[in-house]
Each structure stands twice: as structure tokens, then as C-alpha cells.
Scaffold this motif. Structure first.
Motif, short mmCIF file in Angstrom:
data_model
loop_
_atom_site.label_atom_id
_atom_site.label_comp_id
_atom_site.label_asym_id
_atom_site.label_seq_id
_atom_site.Cartn_x
_atom_site.Cartn_y
_atom_site.Cartn_z
N LEU A 1 -11.43 -48.81 -18.38
CA LEU A 1 -12.00 -47.76 -19.22
C LEU A 1 -11.00 -47.47 -20.34
CD1 LEU A 1 -14.62 -46.29 -18.30
CD2 LEU A 1 -13.18 -44.40 -17.58
N ARG B 1 -9.39 -41.61 -22.24
CA ARG B 1 -9.97 -40.53 -23.04
C ARG B 1 -8.94 -39.43 -23.23
NH1 ARG B 1 -13.73 -44.22 -22.15
NH2 ARG B 1 -15.83 -43.52 -21.58
N ASN C 1 -8.54 -40.04 -11.50
CA ASN C 1 -9.70 -39.93 -12.39
C ASN C 1 -10.68 -41.00 -11.92
OD1 ASN C 1 -11.55 -39.78 -14.46
ND2 ASN C 1 -10.26 -40.86 -15.95
N PRO C 2 -11.45 -40.67 -10.88
CA PRO C 2 -12.33 -41.69 -10.30
C PRO C 2 -13.61 -41.84 -11.13
CG PRO C 2 -12.70 -39.61 -9.19
CD PRO C 2 -11.66 -39.35 -10.25
N PRO C 3 -14.43 -42.84 -10.81
CA PRO C 3 -15.74 -42.91 -11.48
C PRO C 3 -16.55 -41.67 -11.08
CG PRO C 3 -15.24 -44.94 -10.25
CD PRO C 3 -14.24 -43.92 -9.84
N TYR C 4 -17.14 -40.99 -12.06
CA TYR C 4 -17.86 -39.77 -11.68
C TYR C 4 -19.17 -39.54 -12.43
CZ TYR C 4 -15.13 -37.60 -15.57
OH TYR C 4 -14.53 -37.28 -16.78
N ILE C 5 -19.69 -40.58 -13.07
CA ILE C 5 -20.96 -40.41 -13.78
C ILE C 5 -22.12 -40.62 -12.78
CG2 ILE C 5 -22.35 -41.21 -15.72
CD1 ILE C 5 -19.67 -40.13 -16.66
N ILE D 1 -20.31 -47.31 -24.51
CA ILE D 1 -19.87 -47.13 -23.13
C ILE D 1 -20.73 -47.99 -22.21
CG2 ILE D 1 -19.57 -45.45 -21.26
CD1 ILE D 1 -19.28 -43.27 -23.40
N ALA E 1 -16.07 -48.47 -13.27
CA ALA E 1 -15.15 -47.37 -13.51
C ALA E 1 -15.87 -46.06 -13.84
CB ALA E 1 -14.19 -47.73 -14.65
N LEU E 2 -17.20 -46.15 -13.97
CA LEU E 2 -17.98 -44.98 -14.38
C LEU E 2 -18.92 -44.48 -13.28
CD1 LEU E 2 -19.04 -46.35 -17.87
CD2 LEU E 2 -17.52 -44.41 -17.52
N GLU F 1 -9.62 -35.41 -11.83
CA GLU F 1 -10.40 -35.19 -13.06
C GLU F 1 -11.87 -35.09 -12.65
OE1 GLU F 1 -9.70 -37.21 -16.80
OE2 GLU F 1 -11.86 -37.45 -17.08
N1 GLN Z 1 -15.28 -39.10 -19.00
C1 GLN Z 1 -15.68 -40.45 -18.93
C2 GLN Z 1 -16.91 -40.67 -19.80
O1 GLN Z 1 -17.55 -39.73 -20.19
C3 GLN Z 1 -15.99 -40.88 -17.52
C4 GLN Z 1 -14.76 -41.08 -16.77
C5 GLN Z 1 -14.99 -41.40 -15.33
O2 GLN Z 1 -16.09 -41.68 -14.82
N2 GLN Z 1 -13.94 -41.31 -14.66
O3 GLN Z 1 -17.24 -41.78 -20.13
#
Ligand code: GLN
Length: 302
Positions: A93, A96, A201-205, A217, A225-226, A256
Motif C-alpha cells: 500500500l 498515507r 495498520n491492518p486491512p480494514y476496508i 486504489i 492490504a485493504l 489504525e
Molecule cells: N486508509 C486506507 C485507504 O483508505 C486503507 C488502509 C487499510 O486498509 N489499512 O485506502
């Protein structure tokens, strides 16, 4: 056809604007600087110079690639984070600015611990889980002298990039790298180590949001990673469950989170019954961005 740099940039900028890129001017400048291997000041000096035909062709090729949606950082191979240049490629990634919040919070936690008591022998142990490009771990090593960072990621490609970034930032000696699905390999391999801080900061979407993300993206950054699973919280569940076993007494977890995940992640932490002092912290834009919590002392069985 040879053209003057200034003209090339005007053409590039309007092509990127037409293609719907967010920052056509900045991207054009980054592309031309990358092509000529020059910094900002050198670009202004060269402004009126003519570029030969071959370089012009190369330039328009790169502009086309950007116009087709590839993030400019994957073209130039670089993104600055915490004032440090990070190498990036499709395996990681792009770091950010939002993620600087977790770095700053960990820095201030370590600094305040160092003021209160002597640093432990060998330094504070920090685990950077899902390290990606190494942005969090490498920056921590750059700004703190009394730490050791273990950086873990499931992706071998990401680990390779993180190692390179540690090398070029001059902090490899303070870092260790493990290719591991969260804590899985740490359990078997270098177990025994417990950490003062676990940061991630794990994948969090949310999975069903991914098709709606910007094409830059969606089509170019690593989905692995998302994608945080159905509700975006899969990795938090696993980390919250296992982290207490890897934290020293008074150890802390820093996560995060997405701007709208403060409540759900803090209640997951709370429900686990293993943490106290749960705090939600905001990023520079005023969004919830980081959660920190302190591990509770293990209650001895009666
Ligand atoms: N903040 C990132 C984004 O909006 C996502 C990062 C994540 O999943 N760790 O693309």
C-alpha cells in the motif's frame, strides 16, 4: 519532436486533468522529475530547456500510464512518509498521511515512558504487524533511538520492500523481519519475545466497499492490504484476541482504524475483557484514526 519542459508539463497537466486525476499539476511534476532524476529546484532551473525526442516519448508514455489510473507513486516508485522517502511497488500500500498519526502516538508513548523510567536493556520492543512497506516500523526507528522493531507481514513481496526501506533509512540494525500471517509464525518461531507495544495498520476496508473506491486504489493497490472482510473488522478481531499473549505487563496495543470504526473497534477491545484505558485518537483532519489500549494484568487462577 522535441519540446521545452515547460510546454511538456502544460500538455501533461491538461491530459491528466482530462483523465480525471486528482492532482494533475503535482503528478506531472513528479513524473518529469522522476524521468530526469532531478529535484524540485533543479526542475525550476531547467524549466526553459528543450527535451530530446526520446525523453519526450518516454515522458508521454508515463503520462499515459498515469492517465489510465496508475497512482503516480507506483510510477516513480516512491512516497514520502514522516519526512522519509519510502520505496513502494504493487506489493505494498502507498503509505498515507493518515498513518503518521499512529507513528506519532507511539513515539509520544515511548518518549513519556523514557522520561518516567530508564529504558529497558536492549531497548523497547515493538511489533509492527502488517508492516507493508515498513512505513510505521522504519519511521519509529528513525525517530527513536531506544527501540527494537519486529516487522511482520503475510506478503513476502512486502517484506522485501520493507527491508529495502529499512536499509535505505539506515535502521536495519534496529529491525527484524518476519513473513507471517499476523501472530502465526511468531507463535512458533521467535516466540519468547514479548513486546512493550504492538502497532498495526491492518486491512480494514469493508469488502463490499472496495469496488467503489477510487480506480487508483481499486485497480492498483494490493487488495490483500485493504480487504478487512465482510464488515472490515476481521483483522481487528484476530489481533485483539492474540495481542495480549505477546504484550509485556503494561504493554500497549495501537491500531489504525477507518474514520468510522472508532466505536466498533473500541467495543471489540472492551468486550475482550483483556484491555483497559481504551482511547480513540484523531488524525490531522479530525477523523478518528487510532485506538490505543493497555493490556490488563493476567488474573491468576484461584
Ligand atoms: N486508509 C486506507 C485507504 O483508505 C486503507 C488502509 C487499510 O486498509 N489499512 O485506502
Amino acid at each position: 519532436m522535441s519540446l521545452i519542459i515547460k510546454e511538456l508539463m502544460q500538455i501533461g497537466e491538461s491530459a491528466l486533468e482530462k483523465a480525471g486525476c486528482m492532482d494533475p499539476r503535482i503528478d506531472t511534476e513528479l513524473i518529469i522529475r522522476f524521468l530526469l532524476s532531478i529535484n524540485k529546484q533543479q526542475l525550476y532551473i531547467k524549466w526553459g530547456e528543450v527535451l530530446d525526442e526520446k525523453s519526450c516519448e518516454e515522458y508521454f508514455k508515463l503520462i499515459d500510464i498515469r492517465a489510465a489510473g496508475m497512482p503516480v507513486q507506483y510510477i516513480t516508485g516512491e512516497q514520502e512518509f514522516m519526512g522519509i522517502p519510502f520505496k513502494v511497488n504493487k506489493d505494498v500500500l502507498i503509505p498515507r498521511q493518515d498513518t503518521e498519526t499512529i507513528v506519532e502516538e507511539v513515539i509520544s508513548e515511548i518518549k513519556s515512558r523514557s522520561e518516567q523510567r530508564k529504558a529497558p536493556m536492549g531497548g523497547y520492543q515493538i511489533l509492527d504487524l502488517c508492516c507493508g512497506s515498513g512505513a510505521i516500523g522504519v519511521s519509529l526507528c528513525k525517530y527513536l533511538t531506544n527501540i527494537k522493531v519486529t516487522a511482520a507481514d503475510i506478503s513476502a513481496g512486502a517484506i522485501a520492500v520493507a527491508k529495502e526501506n529499512a536499509e535505505s533509512a539506515g535502521v536495519s540494525k534496529s529491525m527484524k523481519f518476519v513473513e507471517s500471517d499476523l501472530f502465526r509464525l511468531l507463535k512458533k518461531g521467535i516466540s519468547g519475545t514479548k513486546y512493550h507495544i504492538v502497532a498495526s495498520n491492518p486491512p480494514y476496508i469493508e469488502r463490499n466497499i472496495i469496488p467503489e473506491l477510487q480506480r487508483e486504489i481499486r485497480e492498483h493497490e494490493p487488495i490483500i492490504a485493504l480487504d478487512g472482510g465482510e464488515d472490515g473488522l476481521d483483522f481487528y478481531r484476530r489481533i485483539i484476541k492474540d495481542a495480549p499473549d505477546y504484550l509485556k505487563q503494561e504493554g500497549m496495543l495501537f491500531l489504525e482504524i477507518g474514520y468510522d470504526q472508532g466505536e466498533s473497534v473500541s467495543s471489540l477491545i472492551d468486550q475482550s475483557g483483556r484491555f483497559s484505558d481504551i482511547n480513540i485518537l484523531k488524525d490531522l483532519a479530525g477523523h478518528d484514526r487510532v485506538i490505543k489500549a493497555k493490556v490488563k494484568a493476567k488474573v491468576k487462577a484461584k
